[in-house]
Design a protein around this motif. Sequence first.
Motif, PDB file in Angstrom:
ATOM      1  N   ASN A 618       0.844  -1.202   0.000  1.00 58.44           N
ATOM      2  CA  ASN A 618       0.000   0.000   0.000  1.00 58.44           C
ATOM      3  C   ASN A 618       0.878   1.250   0.000  1.00 58.44           C
ATOM      4  O   ASN A 618       1.832   1.353   0.778  1.00 58.44           O
ATOM      5  CB  ASN A 618      -0.906   0.004   1.233  1.00 58.44           C
ATOM      6  CG  ASN A 618      -1.935  -1.102   1.196  1.00 58.44           C
ATOM      7  OD1 ASN A 618      -2.973  -0.986   0.555  1.00 58.44           O
ATOM      8  ND2 ASN A 618      -1.640  -2.213   1.869  1.00 58.44           N
ATOM      9  N   GLU A 649      -0.985  -0.964  -4.343  1.00 61.75           N
ATOM     10  CA  GLU A 649      -2.344  -0.497  -4.056  1.00 61.75           C
ATOM     11  C   GLU A 649      -2.283   0.968  -3.614  1.00 61.75           C
ATOM     12  O   GLU A 649      -1.551   1.318  -2.676  1.00 61.75           O
ATOM     13  CB  GLU A 649      -2.981  -1.354  -2.964  1.00 61.75           C
ATOM     14  CG  GLU A 649      -3.162  -2.808  -3.360  1.00 61.75           C
ATOM     15  CD  GLU A 649      -3.914  -3.600  -2.284  1.00 61.75           C
ATOM     16  OE1 GLU A 649      -4.456  -2.955  -1.358  1.00 61.75           O
ATOM     17  OE2 GLU A 649      -3.959  -4.845  -2.376  1.00 61.75           O
ATOM     18  N   THR A 651      -4.831   4.352  -2.715  1.00 63.46           N
ATOM     19  CA  THR A 651      -6.212   4.711  -2.396  1.00 63.46           C
ATOM     20  C   THR A 651      -6.773   5.661  -3.442  1.00 63.46           C
ATOM     21  O   THR A 651      -6.049   6.461  -4.058  1.00 63.46           O
ATOM     22  CB  THR A 651      -6.303   5.374  -1.011  1.00 63.46           C
ATOM     23  OG1 THR A 651      -5.527   6.556  -1.020  1.00 63.46           O
ATOM     24  CG2 THR A 651      -5.805   4.440   0.068  1.00 63.46           C
ATOM     25  N   ASP A 679      -7.273   1.138  -4.336  1.00 60.46           N
ATOM     26  CA  ASP A 679      -7.791   0.681  -3.048  1.00 60.46           C
ATOM     27  C   ASP A 679      -8.911   1.600  -2.576  1.00 60.46           C
ATOM     28  O   ASP A 679      -8.998   2.767  -2.971  1.00 60.46           O
ATOM     29  CB  ASP A 679      -6.633   0.672  -2.043  1.00 60.46           C
ATOM     30  CG  ASP A 679      -6.979  -0.152  -0.803  1.00 60.46           C
ATOM     31  OD1 ASP A 679      -8.001  -0.848  -0.814  1.00 60.46           O
ATOM     32  OD2 ASP A 679      -6.191  -0.088   0.169  1.00 60.46           O
ATOM     33  N   LYS A 700     -10.447  -2.267  -6.032  1.00 59.17           N
ATOM     34  CA  LYS A 700     -10.652  -2.944  -4.763  1.00 59.17           C
ATOM     35  C   LYS A 700     -11.771  -2.220  -4.022  1.00 59.17           C
ATOM     36  O   LYS A 700     -11.613  -1.046  -3.612  1.00 59.17           O
ATOM     37  CB  LYS A 700      -9.361  -2.922  -3.959  1.00 59.17           C
ATOM     38  CG  LYS A 700      -9.362  -3.869  -2.774  1.00 59.17           C
ATOM     39  CD  LYS A 700      -7.962  -3.927  -2.158  1.00 59.17           C
ATOM     40  CE  LYS A 700      -7.886  -4.953  -1.061  1.00 59.17           C
ATOM     41  NZ  LYS A 700      -6.527  -5.015  -0.455  1.00 59.17           N
TER      42      LYS A 700
END
Length: 789
Positions: A618, A649, A651, A679, A700
């Motif tokens: 992330n 990933e 956001t 994400d 996701k």
Amino acid sequence: MRLHKLRSKIALVFVLLMLAVQAAVFIAADRVIASVARAHVDEQLDVGERVFRRVLQSDTARLTQAAGIVAADFGFREAVATGDEATVMSALRNQGDRIRADVAMLVNLEGKLIADSRTPSGVGSPFAFPALLEHPARKDAATLIGSIGGKAYALVVVPVKAPTTIAWVAIGFSIDDAFAAQMHDVTSLDVSFMTRVSGNRWTIAASSLPGEERGALQRASGGAMFADRHDTSLQLNDGFGSRAVWLAPYGEPVVAVLQKSIAEAIARFRQLQVALLLLTLAGVAVSIAGATLTARSVTRPLAELTRFARRIGRGEYDASISISQKDEISELAAAFSQMRNDIAEREARITNLAYVDTLTALPNRLAFCERLEEAIDRSGREAGSLAVMVMDIDRFKYVNDALGHHAGDMLLREVGKRLRQALPHASDLVARLGGDEFAMLLPHSGPDAAQRVANACLKALEAPIQIEEHFVDVGASLGIACFPQHGADMPTLLRRADAAMYVAKRANTGVAMYDASRERGGAERLSLMSELRHAIDHGELRLYYQPKVDLATNAMAHVEALVRWVHPARGMVPPGEFIPFAEQTGFIRSISRWVAGEAIAQCARWHALGLELNVSINLSARDLGADLPDALDALLRRHGLDARWLWVEITESALMDDPAHAIDTLERLHRLGIRLSIDDFGTGYSSLAYLKRMPVSELKIDRSFVMGMTGDADDELIVRSTIALAHNMGLQVAAEGIEDEATLARLRALHCDIAQGYYLSRPLPADKVEGWLREWNEVVAACSQTQSG
């Protein structure tokens, strides 16, 4: 009089100059007087010398006449011729008594004494002045002043003829103090007769000087002082002008010293000196008075200017100054007045800049803090209460990005105007703290009243704001802190109102009252942040891996790396307690670099063991720097891992903060072969226009939609729509937050691709992943046999 005062300095300079001038005049006059007195003394010596010589000539003429009478007397000549000594001695004494002569002598042709009125024993001894007997004028008379037995005498020698010279008559008088006094009376000079007694030593034979001055002359007349007969002006005893007169033309050591007191000569000028001294003193007194008046005329206006300047320094700009005299000082006073006006004008502008926000014309942070401190002090004295509210505009950055900063400025002005209108009392204050943050002071309000005012402010912002051709809906978050419940000083109240505002923003409640329990948790998290760097440097961070399952095949070929902090004192610290603060401070970059390095290294180790697992990491918005692709490429090369096994990933909200920059970074990562996943999809308000441009492989779905989809039709609709959208765009879909079998089954039915959640597996340490994978494969195999049987 204090000398550091300008008035004293001016007066002192004037007086010193006057004293210097008067002293110079007095000294010059004194020297002139001394010179004039010296010249006058020399003149008196010249006149006195002439008078002295005339008197001396007169006395010797009288002696010559008396001696001639004696030498011409028939009886005397007969007595001399016959050798009658008694008759000769009697005649000499009688004649000497008659003319008051002190000595009478008869000298024969051989130069021996025949008779001597001083002492009979001298008969037959040589005559003391044989040169007189050889004088060219011996046919008549010869005169001499000489020393006989240490005493000075004036002598006249006359030949006794019968008819030729048969003897010599010498008559003289003694030169003594009486004679010197007589000469003093005649010449107005002090007369001293000096004789040489032995060698070059001189002694005073007679003098008109008093005892002390006589001794001074005796001490001064030593050596060969009178050796040069032509040097008549002498420096003898101090205070006298002296003149030497040689009285013995035939080498006899007799000198008359004529003297005049210089002090007496100066005495006649004493009155002039006194007058000069009095004039000097008067001049000094006048100069002191004049200097004082002049200094006062200069320094009094300066003192007035000083007082004026001090009043200006204290901020009393209504002060005035008036100088009556018309000179440079009045011009200076006018300049001071102009300076006062200019300073007052500039200070007004500076005060306005210091205390007023130039964009909204509202008070700024400094003015608000001062008013808040005054209100706290007043409420403390009166046992009253007050409330402080801090407000932040939601999504203000989007206005600037979409419409420009000019539109943002117009929005801030309108917000400030509406907030001012929403406050119920004239004493209430609204200020702009900076950026899109405002603050309000309610001096006489408690918590309940502050809550009502806060709701009124939010309601005032509900109506859309027109900015040129656009209408903008404004949302805001507002925090409240009250005195004295939540703080007793200005910094504490502001800080706590700000903390409450962030609580309202995170909870999306619009308004929040300060809660002390939340601050204690924040302080604890802040303490953890101070220890986070130490944690990285000393190996306190750990990576856990949560399996992801392919819902189509039930295979597990993918894990997500999740960071955990094993604190030596607090134990396991979840990422939610330190990751948000790390993102705010920028320290998240260090954490992300560590996570990437550890995850890539672990993935390479699994591949070496024959486990072909994908690993995802992330990254936050702060990680999307220009150096990110190069850093990840270097890590992959170092560990010999192909880039296709690494997933990144990011956001959705991080991508939307700066879409253009995010797309550029994602494209560089995609060119390396790294696969990308968005994400928390569904929470970031992303635009499909941006989404279709991003080289991502996976969406996701955020857990907030997945966890409630079995009981909430809206959540299921969002999940179904997201899956359909992703498949239509050629993307696979992952769902996280699966907590039960029903959710997993529903996702299978909706054709979701990847599942992740506690129902499948909690995050595992790296050494437990292989064991879990074996158990999972066994379960999957058993299920497959059951279904086939």
